[in-house]
Design an enzyme around this catalytic site. Sequence first.
Site, PDB file in Angstrom:
ATOM      1  N   ASN A 163      55.938-112.256   6.670  1.00 19.69           N
ATOM      2  CA  ASN A 163      55.618-110.825   6.498  1.00 19.69           C
ATOM      3  C   ASN A 163      54.292-110.400   7.130  1.00 19.69           C
ATOM      4  O   ASN A 163      54.150-109.266   7.561  1.00 19.69           O
ATOM      5  CB  ASN A 163      55.663-110.438   5.011  1.00 19.69           C
ATOM      6  N   THR A 242      59.993-123.472  -1.970  1.00 23.13           N
ATOM      7  CA  THR A 242      59.344-124.251  -0.912  1.00 23.13           C
ATOM      8  C   THR A 242      58.044-124.871  -1.448  1.00 23.13           C
ATOM      9  O   THR A 242      57.724-126.026  -1.140  1.00 23.13           O
ATOM     10  CB  THR A 242      59.036-123.354   0.312  1.00 23.13           C
ATOM     11  N   GLU A 260      50.327-120.278  -2.078  1.00 23.88           N
ATOM     12  CA  GLU A 260      50.383-118.818  -2.260  1.00 23.88           C
ATOM     13  C   GLU A 260      51.861-118.458  -2.289  1.00 23.88           C
ATOM     14  O   GLU A 260      52.503-118.390  -1.241  1.00 23.88           O
ATOM     15  CB  GLU A 260      49.715-118.114  -1.072  1.00 23.88           C
ATOM     16  N   CYS A 294      54.210-110.031  -1.082  1.00 19.10           N
ATOM     17  CA  CYS A 294      54.281-110.936  -2.238  1.00 19.10           C
ATOM     18  C   CYS A 294      53.677-110.336  -3.503  1.00 19.10           C
ATOM     19  O   CYS A 294      54.162-110.579  -4.597  1.00 19.10           O
ATOM     20  CB  CYS A 294      53.566-112.227  -1.904  1.00 19.10           C
ATOM     21  N   GLY A 467      51.732-120.013  -7.944  1.00 20.32           N
ATOM     22  CA  GLY A 467      50.958-120.998  -7.205  1.00 20.32           C
ATOM     23  C   GLY A 467      49.545-121.158  -7.711  1.00 20.32           C
ATOM     24  O   GLY A 467      49.188-120.671  -8.785  1.00 20.32           O
ATOM     25  N   GLU A 471      42.771-118.027  -1.505  1.00 21.59           N
ATOM     26  CA  GLU A 471      42.384-117.754  -0.135  1.00 21.59           C
ATOM     27  C   GLU A 471      41.302-116.670  -0.203  1.00 21.59           C
ATOM     28  O   GLU A 471      41.199-115.942  -1.185  1.00 21.59           O
ATOM     29  CB  GLU A 471      43.587-117.280   0.684  1.00 21.59           C
TER      30      GLU A 471
HETATM   31  P1  NDP Z   1      59.821-119.679   2.644  1.00 21.11           P
HETATM   32  O1  NDP Z   1      59.326-120.436   1.467  1.00 21.11           O
HETATM   33  O2  NDP Z   1      61.259-119.699   2.941  1.00 21.11           O
HETATM   34  O3  NDP Z   1      59.081-120.198   3.975  1.00 21.11           O
HETATM   35  C1  NDP Z   1      57.683-120.266   4.062  1.00 21.11           C
HETATM   36  C2  NDP Z   1      57.317-121.250   5.152  1.00 21.11           C
HETATM   37  O4  NDP Z   1      57.626-122.572   4.717  1.00 21.11           O
HETATM   38  C3  NDP Z   1      58.092-121.038   6.443  1.00 21.11           C
HETATM   39  O5  NDP Z   1      57.250-121.318   7.544  1.00 21.11           O
HETATM   40  C4  NDP Z   1      59.210-122.051   6.314  1.00 21.11           C
HETATM   41  O6  NDP Z   1      59.791-122.399   7.529  1.00 21.11           O
HETATM   42  C5  NDP Z   1      58.457-123.202   5.686  1.00 21.11           C
HETATM   43  N1  NDP Z   1      59.287-124.177   4.986  1.00 21.11           N
HETATM   44  C6  NDP Z   1      60.515-123.998   4.436  1.00 21.11           C
HETATM   45  N2  NDP Z   1      60.916-125.141   3.826  1.00 21.11           N
HETATM   46  C7  NDP Z   1      59.928-126.060   3.997  1.00 21.11           C
HETATM   47  C8  NDP Z   1      59.733-127.408   3.594  1.00 21.11           C
HETATM   48  N3  NDP Z   1      60.639-128.059   2.893  1.00 21.11           N
HETATM   49  N4  NDP Z   1      58.588-128.044   3.936  1.00 21.11           N
HETATM   50  C9  NDP Z   1      57.625-127.388   4.635  1.00 21.11           C
HETATM   51  N5  NDP Z   1      57.762-126.114   5.056  1.00 21.11           N
HETATM   52  C10 NDP Z   1      58.886-125.445   4.734  1.00 21.11           C
HETATM   53  O7  NDP Z   1      59.270-118.187   2.474  1.00 21.11           O
HETATM   54  P2  NDP Z   1      59.560-116.955   3.426  1.00 21.11           P
HETATM   55  O8  NDP Z   1      59.082-117.239   4.799  1.00 21.11           O
HETATM   56  O9  NDP Z   1      60.961-116.519   3.225  1.00 21.11           O
HETATM   57  O10 NDP Z   1      58.561-115.866   2.814  1.00 21.11           O
HETATM   58  C11 NDP Z   1      58.855-115.121   1.695  1.00 21.11           C
HETATM   59  C12 NDP Z   1      58.210-115.737   0.473  1.00 21.11           C
HETATM   60  O11 NDP Z   1      56.825-115.933   0.703  1.00 21.11           O
HETATM   61  C13 NDP Z   1      58.297-114.822  -0.728  1.00 21.11           C
HETATM   62  O12 NDP Z   1      58.598-115.569  -1.875  1.00 21.11           O
HETATM   63  C14 NDP Z   1      56.910-114.265  -0.838  1.00 21.11           C
HETATM   64  O13 NDP Z   1      56.568-113.847  -2.116  1.00 21.11           O
HETATM   65  C15 NDP Z   1      56.074-115.406  -0.383  1.00 21.11           C
HETATM   66  N6  NDP Z   1      54.774-114.917   0.073  1.00 21.11           N
HETATM   67  C16 NDP Z   1      53.667-115.185  -0.689  1.00 21.11           C
HETATM   68  C17 NDP Z   1      52.439-114.660  -0.339  1.00 21.11           C
HETATM   69  C18 NDP Z   1      51.207-114.961  -1.134  1.00 21.11           C
HETATM   70  O14 NDP Z   1      50.102-114.804  -0.614  1.00 21.11           O
HETATM   71  N7  NDP Z   1      51.306-115.364  -2.381  1.00 21.11           N
HETATM   72  C19 NDP Z   1      52.291-113.793   0.832  1.00 21.11           C
HETATM   73  C20 NDP Z   1      53.514-113.621   1.588  1.00 21.11           C
HETATM   74  C21 NDP Z   1      54.710-114.157   1.192  1.00 21.11           C
HETATM   75  P3  NDP Z   1      60.987-121.454   8.140  1.00 21.11           P
HETATM   76  O15 NDP Z   1      60.934-120.139   7.485  1.00 21.11           O
HETATM   77  O16 NDP Z   1      60.663-121.377   9.560  1.00 21.11           O
HETATM   78  O17 NDP Z   1      62.235-122.170   7.819  1.00 21.11           O
END
Ligand code: NDP
Length: 499
Positions: A163, A242, A260, A294, A467, A471
């Site tokens: 995002n 994740t 996060e 998020c 989490g 940050e």
């Molecule tokens: P995901 O958890 O699907 O992915 C996050 C990252 O982790 C991506 O780069 C993904 O790769 C990678 N990933 C996935 N599986 C693994 C694994 N087993 N080991 C290591 N890396 C892995 O989240 P989204 O990208 O769909 O983002 C949305 C989520 O993120 C929402 O839940 C949102 O709330 C959260 N978020 C939290 C924030 C915060 O600051 N607290 C801010 C922004 C979002 P790939 O996607 O390329 O498969």
Amino acid sequence: MRQPTKASALAAVRETIGVSSIAGTRTRPSDGAEFEIRYPGDGCVIGSVAGAGDATVDAAVGAALGAFPRWAATPPSDRGRVLLRAANRLRERKLELAAVEVLDTGKPIREALEVDVDSAADCLDFFGRAITGLESAHRDLGSLHTYTRREPLGVCVGIGAWNYPLQIAAWKAAPALATGNTMVYKPSELTPLSTVLLAEILIDCGLPPGAFSVVQGGGETGRALVRHPDVRKVSLTGSVSTGIEIMREAAATLKRVTLELGGKSPLIIFNDADVERAVSGAMLANFYTQGEICSNGTRVFVQHEIADRFTQRLVDRTAMLRIGDPFDGTTHVGAMISDNHARKVMGYIDAGIAAGAECVAGGVEVALDGLGGRFIAPTIFDRCDDGMPIVTDEIFGPVLSILRFDDEVEAVTRANATPYGLAAGLFTRDSGRAHRVAAALEAGVCWVNTFNQTPVEVPFGGTKMSGFGRENGLAAIDHYTELKSVMVETSTLKDPYPT
Ligand code: NDP
């Protein structure tokens, strides 16, 4: 100001689209999965990414390990200067980087210009300056001279969500690099564009090649990074599932982890609130970046006496939002990141209607001439129950639920009845209540009479299933450094053994 376009964004990434940046060299690895890059605004394929397999991950970590001793030994003020130069460069290239961010995410250009690039630059600035002021503690223990040193951890891994690709990368890279670590960063496979430019800018501004590399790929690439024995720390921005998997994987090599994760934040509007301001807050808390944030305050608790007035005004003002071409400077609501995600969000909207919530705004997809992306109208559900899926689950889309309440204790109890704990907010004119409720809410961040402000000077992060770790702010430095205690005996050694 020149208005960025899809064509100008494509021109900006013509040479870097889909590449990894390893030790300052653009590469298209052949050992990982290949996947398409789509511009969310029209759904069209704009290129492909060659994902990094184990050998490429190993090369990036090896480069980071090689760069570590020299970078860690670089005086903090020199490290800081690299980050300050990079911050300036981001600002100079703001139009181009904002356009790339729109190409990556489908968010409105006005937001990318207002928040994304500046937030990344501010973070590089903040840690570039903060590192020069870092002091250690001295304890006077008589002849034993003691002090602590903050030392870098080594190779850190950053893994980001889709995002805020540039902001998330900068929020991890800045504190890591300022404190003398090196980093390998993996953006989401959905948004591979802007982080490569960030890597090139950092290296161009004096960062040693290898100190910050970007590897492309999906979950498998992330997993390989987390498993790598030479990595000392992993920082994830992503979903709860994740986060749990990364923590489990990281346990095998006892890596440090900061997470996060997702949220389902409450926003409480009390009777005495300035209603117009509270409506602005609720919109800011739900519709920015199409709701793909998020910390969004998606559970809007409104005290009974003002609930009808608040809801009517919220509906009226939401109707004024312009859903449109993300590159159009007048657009307020852009495209959902992907087909899959749009389907998920629409599934929740359908579930809300089926559960009996009253859909008073939106609830539908919007087709836009010449744009094949997925656009969802900002959606408001009134008369929701706490147990409905739209109220319990993180939707990550423009879906706001109104829940009515009678008194403060009830509001706080219901607000805290969630496994998440990322953020919370409240609107009131009563300053005593503001502090009392802020203290009672179970969240890492709490806003009063505002929402979703994230100045880099203030720590950001969650509690409970959202989490841990922070940050931004000086607190982030703790997560990228090891504390070493040094004790120097300046007098005779008390020796218990015979001499
Ligand atoms: P995901 O958890 O699907 O992915 C996050 C990252 O982790 C991506 O780069 C993904 O790769 C990678 N990933 C996935 N599986 C693994 C694994 N087993 N080991 C290591 N890396 C892995 O989240 P989204 O990208 O769909 O983002 C949305 C989520 O993120 C929402 O839940 C949102 O709330 C959260 N978020 C939290 C924030 C915060 O600051 N607290 C801010 C922004 C979002 P790939 O996607 O390329 O498969």
